[in-house]
Write a protein that holds these residues in place. Structure first.
Motif, PDB file in Angstrom:
ATOM      1  N   ARG A   1      12.268  -8.434   0.116  1.00  0.00           N
ATOM      2  CA  ARG A   1      10.925  -8.643   0.659  1.00  0.00           C
ATOM      3  C   ARG A   1      10.183  -7.321   0.843  1.00  0.00           C
ATOM      4  NH1 ARG A   1      13.638 -12.698   3.666  1.00  0.00           N
ATOM      5  NH2 ARG A   1      14.013 -11.207   5.360  1.00  0.00           N
ATOM      6  N   GLU A   2      10.910  -6.348   1.361  1.00  0.00           N
ATOM      7  CA  GLU A   2      10.280  -5.039   1.532  1.00  0.00           C
ATOM      8  C   GLU A   2       9.855  -4.441   0.203  1.00  0.00           C
ATOM      9  OE1 GLU A   2      13.037  -2.681   3.641  1.00  0.00           O
ATOM     10  OE2 GLU A   2      12.814  -3.742   5.562  1.00  0.00           O
ATOM     11  N   LEU A   3      10.726  -4.580  -0.768  1.00  0.00           N
ATOM     12  CA  LEU A   3      10.370  -4.068  -2.093  1.00  0.00           C
ATOM     13  C   LEU A   3       9.186  -4.821  -2.671  1.00  0.00           C
ATOM     14  CD1 LEU A   3      10.952  -2.284  -4.558  1.00  0.00           C
ATOM     15  CD2 LEU A   3      12.659  -3.985  -5.286  1.00  0.00           C
ATOM     16  N   ARG A   4       9.198  -6.156  -2.478  1.00  0.00           N
ATOM     17  CA  ARG A   4       8.077  -6.943  -2.979  1.00  0.00           C
ATOM     18  C   ARG A   4       6.780  -6.568  -2.279  1.00  0.00           C
ATOM     19  NH1 ARG A   4       5.762 -11.176  -0.901  1.00  0.00           N
ATOM     20  NH2 ARG A   4       7.434 -11.452   0.609  1.00  0.00           N
ATOM     21  N   ALA A   5       6.878  -6.334  -0.943  1.00  0.00           N
ATOM     22  CA  ALA A   5       5.672  -5.946  -0.198  1.00  0.00           C
ATOM     23  C   ALA A   5       5.140  -4.596  -0.688  1.00  0.00           C
ATOM     24  CB  ALA A   5       5.977  -5.901   1.294  1.00  0.00           C
ATOM     25  N   ARG A   6       6.062  -3.656  -0.943  1.00  0.00           N
ATOM     26  CA  ARG A   6       5.603  -2.345  -1.450  1.00  0.00           C
ATOM     27  C   ARG A   6       4.982  -2.475  -2.830  1.00  0.00           C
ATOM     28  NH1 ARG A   6      10.591  -0.608   0.730  1.00  0.00           N
ATOM     29  NH2 ARG A   6      11.505  -0.564  -1.355  1.00  0.00           N
ATOM     30  N   LEU A   7       5.627  -3.267  -3.684  1.00  0.00           N
ATOM     31  CA  LEU A   7       5.065  -3.446  -5.032  1.00  0.00           C
ATOM     32  C   LEU A   7       3.733  -4.186  -4.978  1.00  0.00           C
ATOM     33  CD1 LEU A   7       8.296  -4.397  -7.036  1.00  0.00           C
ATOM     34  CD2 LEU A   7       7.101  -2.207  -7.019  1.00  0.00           C
ATOM     35  N   ARG A   8       3.649  -5.159  -4.073  1.00  0.00           N
ATOM     36  CA  ARG A   8       2.387  -5.896  -3.945  1.00  0.00           C
ATOM     37  C   ARG A   8       1.268  -4.987  -3.448  1.00  0.00           C
ATOM     38  NH1 ARG A   8       0.972 -11.237  -3.563  1.00  0.00           N
ATOM     39  NH2 ARG A   8      -0.901 -11.664  -2.342  1.00  0.00           N
ATOM     40  N   GLU A   9       1.617  -4.174  -2.432  1.00  0.00           N
ATOM     41  CA  GLU A   9       0.611  -3.238  -1.920  1.00  0.00           C
ATOM     42  C   GLU A   9       0.197  -2.247  -2.990  1.00  0.00           C
ATOM     43  OE1 GLU A   9       0.034  -0.130   1.828  1.00  0.00           O
ATOM     44  OE2 GLU A   9       1.934  -1.186   1.501  1.00  0.00           O
ATOM     45  N   GLN A  10       1.172  -1.788  -3.776  1.00  0.00           N
ATOM     46  CA  GLN A  10       0.849  -0.861  -4.864  1.00  0.00           C
ATOM     47  C   GLN A  10      -0.037  -1.527  -5.903  1.00  0.00           C
ATOM     48  OE1 GLN A  10       4.305   0.753  -6.750  1.00  0.00           O
ATOM     49  NE2 GLN A  10       3.145   1.763  -8.392  1.00  0.00           N
ATOM     50  N   TYR A  11       0.267  -2.793  -6.204  1.00  0.00           N
ATOM     51  CA  TYR A  11      -0.539  -3.491  -7.204  1.00  0.00           C
ATOM     52  C   TYR A  11      -1.969  -3.719  -6.699  1.00  0.00           C
ATOM     53  CZ  TYR A  11      -2.056  -7.120 -10.442  1.00  0.00           C
ATOM     54  OH  TYR A  11      -2.773  -7.844 -11.373  1.00  0.00           O
ATOM     55  N   ILE A  12      -2.109  -4.068  -5.393  1.00  0.00           N
ATOM     56  CA  ILE A  12      -3.461  -4.298  -4.860  1.00  0.00           C
ATOM     57  C   ILE A  12      -4.263  -2.996  -4.853  1.00  0.00           C
ATOM     58  CG2 ILE A  12      -4.729  -4.993  -2.799  1.00  0.00           C
ATOM     59  CD1 ILE A  12      -2.533  -7.005  -2.222  1.00  0.00           C
ATOM     60  N   LYS A  13      -3.570  -1.913  -4.495  1.00  0.00           N
ATOM     61  CA  LYS A  13      -4.268  -0.625  -4.562  1.00  0.00           C
ATOM     62  C   LYS A  13      -4.655  -0.286  -5.991  1.00  0.00           C
ATOM     63  CE  LYS A  13      -2.158   1.357  -0.433  1.00  0.00           C
ATOM     64  NZ  LYS A  13      -1.273   2.416   0.113  1.00  0.00           N
ATOM     65  N   TYR A  14      -3.800  -0.691  -6.912  1.00  0.00           N
ATOM     66  CA  TYR A  14      -4.160  -0.502  -8.322  1.00  0.00           C
ATOM     67  C   TYR A  14      -5.377  -1.344  -8.675  1.00  0.00           C
ATOM     68  CZ  TYR A  14      -3.904  -1.447 -13.344  1.00  0.00           C
ATOM     69  OH  TYR A  14      -4.218  -1.628 -14.670  1.00  0.00           O
ATOM     70  N   LEU A  15      -5.461  -2.587  -8.100  1.00  0.00           N
ATOM     71  CA  LEU A  15      -6.645  -3.421  -8.359  1.00  0.00           C
ATOM     72  C   LEU A  15      -7.915  -2.796  -7.815  1.00  0.00           C
ATOM     73  CD1 LEU A  15      -5.389  -7.078  -7.660  1.00  0.00           C
ATOM     74  CD2 LEU A  15      -5.846  -6.003  -9.869  1.00  0.00           C
ATOM     75  N   CYS A  16      -7.779  -2.127  -6.656  1.00  0.00           N
ATOM     76  CA  CYS A  16      -8.978  -1.502  -6.071  1.00  0.00           C
ATOM     77  C   CYS A  16      -9.589  -0.482  -7.018  1.00  0.00           C
ATOM     78  CB  CYS A  16      -8.626  -0.840  -4.748  1.00  0.00           C
ATOM     79  SG  CYS A  16      -8.185  -2.029  -3.447  1.00  0.00           S
ATOM     80  N   GLN A  17      -8.746   0.105  -7.872  1.00  0.00           N
ATOM     81  CA  GLN A  17      -9.260   1.109  -8.816  1.00  0.00           C
ATOM     82  C   GLN A  17      -9.844   0.469 -10.057  1.00  0.00           C
ATOM     83  OE1 GLN A  17      -5.959   4.569  -7.810  1.00  0.00           O
ATOM     84  NE2 GLN A  17      -5.755   3.352  -9.646  1.00  0.00           N
ATOM     85  N   THR A  18      -9.435  -0.786 -10.347  1.00  0.00           N
ATOM     86  CA  THR A  18      -9.868  -1.419 -11.614  1.00  0.00           C
ATOM     87  C   THR A  18     -10.992  -2.418 -11.425  1.00  0.00           C
ATOM     88  OG1 THR A  18      -8.183  -3.112 -11.331  1.00  0.00           O
ATOM     89  CG2 THR A  18      -7.567  -1.163 -12.601  1.00  0.00           C
ATOM     90  N   ILE A  19     -11.353  -2.742 -10.176  1.00  0.00           N
ATOM     91  CA  ILE A  19     -12.444  -3.702  -9.969  1.00  0.00           C
ATOM     92  C   ILE A  19     -13.754  -3.045 -10.410  1.00  0.00           C
ATOM     93  CG2 ILE A  19     -13.783  -4.899  -8.211  1.00  0.00           C
ATOM     94  CD1 ILE A  19     -11.226  -5.359  -6.686  1.00  0.00           C
ATOM     95  N   PRO A  20     -14.547  -3.723 -11.237  1.00  0.00           N
ATOM     96  CA  PRO A  20     -15.816  -3.115 -11.706  1.00  0.00           C
ATOM     97  C   PRO A  20     -16.833  -2.987 -10.574  1.00  0.00           C
ATOM     98  CG  PRO A  20     -15.630  -5.394 -12.454  1.00  0.00           C
ATOM     99  CD  PRO A  20     -14.316  -5.035 -11.817  1.00  0.00           C
ATOM    100  N   GLU A  21     -17.804  -2.119 -10.813  1.00  0.00           N
ATOM    101  CA  GLU A  21     -18.872  -1.914  -9.824  1.00  0.00           C
ATOM    102  C   GLU A  21     -19.695  -3.187  -9.655  1.00  0.00           C
ATOM    103  OE1 GLU A  21     -19.549   0.646  -8.001  1.00  0.00           O
ATOM    104  OE2 GLU A  21     -18.065   2.053  -8.804  1.00  0.00           O
ATOM    105  N   GLU A  22     -20.166  -3.382  -8.416  1.00  0.00           N
ATOM    106  CA  GLU A  22     -21.021  -4.542  -8.163  1.00  0.00           C
ATOM    107  C   GLU A  22     -22.374  -4.313  -8.853  1.00  0.00           C
ATOM    108  OE1 GLU A  22     -22.734  -7.206  -4.438  1.00  0.00           O
ATOM    109  OE2 GLU A  22     -21.791  -5.248  -4.066  1.00  0.00           O
ATOM    110  N   PRO A  23     -22.808  -5.248  -9.698  1.00  0.00           N
ATOM    111  CA  PRO A  23     -24.089  -5.062 -10.413  1.00  0.00           C
ATOM    112  C   PRO A  23     -25.278  -5.128  -9.458  1.00  0.00           C
ATOM    113  CG  PRO A  23     -23.251  -7.262 -10.789  1.00  0.00           C
ATOM    114  CD  PRO A  23     -22.194  -6.525 -10.002  1.00  0.00           C
ATOM    115  N   THR A  24     -26.330  -4.428  -9.823  1.00  0.00           N
ATOM    116  CA  THR A  24     -27.582  -4.439  -9.059  1.00  0.00           C
ATOM    117  C   THR A  24     -28.662  -5.116  -9.871  1.00  0.00           C
ATOM    118  OG1 THR A  24     -28.164  -2.274  -9.938  1.00  0.00           O
ATOM    119  CG2 THR A  24     -26.968  -2.337  -7.844  1.00  0.00           C
TER     120      THR A  24
END
Length: 526
Positions: A369-392
């Protein structure tokens, strides 16, 4: 060559078959009725088929059957012994008259018979001497033919199938009950004599071996009355005596009769463990003890007599047998105690092993579980870098309005978030935004205190995130679902379906985020 031999043998056999009956008839016609009767008895006793030789032996012994049987192996010319019998043997007990056997054998004492025999004696000797060559040739021819046939034809002889001891015991019980009834001792039926002997030895019991023979006159009375006596049955049941019985007509019972040297039937043998000698120790007695015949009862007897004989044997053996029983009971108690201790130890060991397994499984699950939580947190942080900019959207540009949709999210915690998406964004981009939103919000709140209701997720906030790579061998699963309020329509995280193609999401929509539990997430994430 083989055919010639067969023809010769056939001719010899034909000659013997045709010629010998006439010789035998010639000898028989020259005898009186009494002599024929003595000759018949002599042949039945000696199993002799040689009529001339039998007549010669009887004639040399004055037609005395008993003397002829005794002197049949003494050659001619030797002095033969006359066997004297008891004076009372040839008389009946009732009227002191000659018995039928003596009269039949010619011992009436009349001078007429003696003189008649003496007159015929030279005649028979001359006739025997005349027929001796024919008799000699016939014997040689018969022996040649007999051995030739044995060489040519050897039939296969299959011995009778012997029954196993259990089958013989069942057969004896069935025959006994069908003849004498069902009231009898509890006969041993779990095997044969040796198995009954082993059972009595192992269980430290007395054994009674009963041998019956239907040819004896007392057998019926013994089986029907003595073995059904209430006193005997109660005594055997009270002392738990192992009772084995058999009929000497059967193979096993016949062997037992030879082992026990039974001569008269019915036979009752009382068997028990051999009493210890004065110089024997307890350990050697236990190792070398054996079952022996303590007493034997031959012939018809009463049930009370059998009980008394059993009691006499028990007085001799009971002391040593009781000592062995106490030792056996002590060993059995110690064995049960050791068995209980071993079972308790094994049960405790199994419980400790089970606890250890559960502990190890819990630790492994916690690490997972701890490993999964770390990997999940790492993946979400990775998503934060790949989410495109909000269009205007520019107010004067109508095309930009058509290429942007506004989606109002109602999060699982009740918070409302408004976010713009491009027309070519996919449904998975929506899921990625919702998954990364808590982290983006924390970064926004870390930069400014007053966080706007619109999640702008500006590039300045994402610049604070250090570059993080996507975790390897990790399969991400969203623990929430996105659907409309009414009518309810669930949207899956599909990377191939664009927002512009989804009816109900363009040009604006309100979506609800609900949390779900993934029970198999621990097994399938990595």
């Amino acid at each position: 060559m083989g055919m010639r031999c067969n023809y010769h043998f056939l001719a010899i056999y034909t000659f013997i078959a045709l010629f010998f009956p006439f010789i035998d008839r010639f000898w028989m016609e020259s005898l009186s009725t009494q002599q024929r009767r003595i000759l018949s008895e002599y042949q039945s006793i000696t199993h002799s088929e040689d009529v001339p030789n039998s007549i010669r032996i009887l004639d040399e012994n004055d037609w005395d059957l008993e003397t002829s049987v005794q002197n049949r192996y003494i050659p001619s010319g030797y002095k033969r012994q006359r066997y004297k019998r008891d004076a009372t043997e040839d008389y009946d007990e009732d009227n002191d008259s000659p018995s039928s056997t003596s009269a039949l054998l010619g011992h009436s004492g009349s001078s007429t018979a003696s003189s008649s025999t003496a007159q015929r004696k030279p005649k028979w000797r001359i006739l025997t001497a005349f027929m001796w060559p024919f008799n000699f040739v016939g014997k040689i021819t018969w022996h040649i033919f007999h051995y030739s046939v044995r060489l040519i034809y050897r039939p296969t002889i299959t011995p009778p199938r012997r029954r196993d001891p259990r089958s013989e015991a069942d057969r004896f019980l069935q025959n006994f009950e069908s003849t004498y009834g069902t009231i009898h001792p509890d006969f041993f039926s779990d095997g044969g004599y040796m198995q009954a002997l082993k059972t009595a030895k192992d269980e430290l019991k007395y054994m009674m071996a009963i041998l019956c023979s239907e040819e004896h006159d007392d057998n019926d009375t013994f089986c029907r009355q003595v073995l059904a006596d209430t006193e005997l049955l109660e005594f055997l049941r009270q002392h738990e005596v192992v009772v084995w019985a058999g009929n000497v007509r059967y193979a096993e019972a016949y062997q037992v009769s030879n082992i026990l040297q039974a001569t008269t039937y019915p036979f009752v043998g009382i068997i028990a463990l051999q009493p210890p000698t004065s110089n024997s120790t307890s350990s050697s007695m236990n190792c070398q003890r054996k079952m022996v015949l303590m007493d034997r009862i031959e012939g018809l007897t009463s049930a009370s007599s059998i009980v008394r004989r059993m009691e006499t044997v028990m007085q001799l053996v009971d002391a040593s047998l009781q000592s062995l029983r106490e030792e056996q009971e002590q060993r059995e108690t110690e064995r049960r105690l050791r068995q209980q201790q071993d079972e308790a130890y094994l049960e405790s060991l199994r419980a400790d092993q089970e606890k250890q397994k559960q502990k190890e499984a819990a630790e492994k699950a916690q690490v997972k579980r701890e490993l999964r939580a770390r990997l999940r947190e790492q993946y979400i942080k990775y998503l934060c870098q790949t989410i495109p900019e909000e269009p205007t959207t520019a107010p004067s540009s109508s095309n930009s309005i058509k290429s942007v949709t506004k989606i109002n999210f109602r999060m699982a915690n009740g918070e409302r978030v408004l976010r713009k998406f491009k027309a070519d964004d996919t449904l998975k981009d929506i899921y990625n935004f919702v998954e990364a939103y808590p982290y983006l919000k924390e970064m926004e709140e870390g930069r400014t205190v007053n966080y706007p209701s619109e999640a702008s997720t500006s590039s300045s906030a994402r610049k604070n995130i250090s570059p993080i790579g996507r975790p390897e061998s990790y399969v991400h699963r969203f623990n929430f679902s996105i659907h409309t309020s009414f009518p309810r329509k669930v949207y899956e995280a599909d990377d191939n379906r664009k927002l512009a193609d989804e009816e109900g999401l363009w040009p604006s929509a309100t979506l609800i985020v609900d949390t779900i539990d993934n029970e198999e997430e621990d097994k399938d994430d990595f």
